[in-house]
Design an enzyme around this catalytic site. Structure first.
Site, mmCIF file in Angstrom:
data_model
loop_
_atom_site.group_PDB
_atom_site.id
_atom_site.type_symbol
_atom_site.label_atom_id
_atom_site.label_comp_id
_atom_site.label_asym_id
_atom_site.label_seq_id
_atom_site.Cartn_x
_atom_site.Cartn_y
_atom_site.Cartn_z
ATOM 1 N N HIS A 88 0.851 -1.201 0.000
ATOM 2 C CA HIS A 88 0.000 0.000 0.000
ATOM 3 C C HIS A 88 0.887 1.251 0.000
ATOM 4 O O HIS A 88 1.932 1.275 0.647
ATOM 5 C CB HIS A 88 -0.927 0.002 1.217
ATOM 6 C CG HIS A 88 -1.986 1.053 1.120
ATOM 7 N ND1 HIS A 88 -1.739 2.370 1.432
ATOM 8 C CD2 HIS A 88 -3.272 0.991 0.700
ATOM 9 C CE1 HIS A 88 -2.846 3.075 1.217
ATOM 10 N NE2 HIS A 88 -3.788 2.264 0.777
ATOM 11 N N GLU A 157 -3.735 1.968 -7.378
ATOM 12 C CA GLU A 157 -4.170 3.088 -6.542
ATOM 13 C C GLU A 157 -3.227 4.269 -6.737
ATOM 14 O O GLU A 157 -2.176 4.336 -6.081
ATOM 15 C CB GLU A 157 -4.136 2.687 -5.070
ATOM 16 C CG GLU A 157 -4.991 1.493 -4.720
ATOM 17 C CD GLU A 157 -5.343 1.477 -3.250
ATOM 18 O OE1 GLU A 157 -6.523 1.634 -2.939
ATOM 19 O OE2 GLU A 157 -4.433 1.353 -2.415
HETATM 20 P P1 PGA Z 1 -9.402 6.276 -0.134
HETATM 21 O O1 PGA Z 1 -8.248 5.210 0.159
HETATM 22 O O2 PGA Z 1 -10.595 5.527 -0.633
HETATM 23 O O3 PGA Z 1 -9.641 6.955 1.175
HETATM 24 O O4 PGA Z 1 -8.865 7.208 -1.183
HETATM 25 C C1 PGA Z 1 -8.035 4.138 -0.724
HETATM 26 C C2 PGA Z 1 -6.923 3.256 -0.219
HETATM 27 O O5 PGA Z 1 -5.966 3.760 0.369
HETATM 28 O O6 PGA Z 1 -6.977 2.038 -0.399
#
Ligand code: PGA
Length: 234
Positions: A88, A157
């Site tokens: 992440h 992401e």
């Molecule tokens: P968010 O986070 O939906 O608050 O943008 C997504 C994530 O970090 O997986």
């Protein structure tokens, strides 16, 4: 679709317990294929409803031992946890995990048959240079990661979309997922400011297999809206 909620460092054991009970009440109306929740370590617990799968946000790549502040395989397995988030961006950028360490973690949890949610994504200055730069950046994040691992789920992401309220545009998501699809056969999730307003478009995309959601997953009644909006991928 795979719908996954990452609570990060939010919720306590008690509030998570209440959340899981409430969330379970919405599942009958769900169109999602698979539902995952990643609570903080102190809130890891068996869900009332077996259709909700619980994962760990992190784990140290060892059976057990002298790793102060970490949590290892023994503790996770004792709780019946066999799903983990690795790579992440908050761990890459805030905790400063290196690709080498991330790959070691991946290998360890792969050896132990965990379902691995593996996250990749570029910062804004890379996105501004265009798709080729983004793909090169993500390539580095895939170094020494076994993309053939059968229990792999990849989440794209973009760092600039996480927790900012500004999701990537559907065009950006599709363009990136389409390119990633050429080398990754595993399910491809999108993450970054997903909410009930933008989820429908994302779910409709043939290039997206699900979502990984942070902020919008924190309230069960809100997050449950995604269960309904989800489409069955099968
Ligand atoms: P968010 O986070 O939906 O608050 O943008 C997504 C994530 O970090 O997986």
């Amino acid at each position: 679709m795979i719908i996954a909620g990452n609570f990060k460092a939010n919720h306590t054991f008690a509030t998570c317990e209440a959340y899981l009970a409430e969330f379970a009440s919405y599942i009958d109306e769900s169109n999602a294929d698979d539902i995952y929740i990643f609570p903080p370590f102190t809130a890891l617990q068996a869900p009332l409803d077996k259709r909700i799968r619980i994962g760990a946000q992190n784990g140290y790549p060892a059976e057990k031992g002298s790793y102060t502040g970490e949590i290892c395989l023994e503790q996770l397995s004792a709780l019946g946890i066999d799903t983990i988030l690795i790579g992440h961006s908050e761990r890459r950028h805030i905790i400063k995990e290196t690709q080498e360490f991330i790959a070691r973690k991946f290998e360890f949890f792969k050896r132990n048959n965990f379902t691995i949610f593996y996250c990749v994504g570029e910062p804004i200055e890379v996105r501004q240079k265009g798709l080729e730069s983004v793909l090169r950046y993500i390539d580095d994040q895939l170094e020494n990661i076994d993309l053939e691992y059968p229990n792999l789920i990849v989440a794209y992401e973009p760092v600039w979309a996480i927790g900012t309220g500004i999701s990537a545009s559907l065009d950006d998501i599709e363009e990136t997922h389409k390119a990633l699809r050429e080398k990754i056969a595993a399910p491809l999730l999108y993450g970054g400011s997903v909410n009930a307003a933008n989820a429908e478009g994302i779910f409709a995309s043939p290039f997206v297999d699900g979502v990984l959601v942070g902020n919008f997953s924190l309230k069960a009644d809100e997050f449950s809206k995604l269960l309904k909006l989800s489409t069955v991928r099968g």
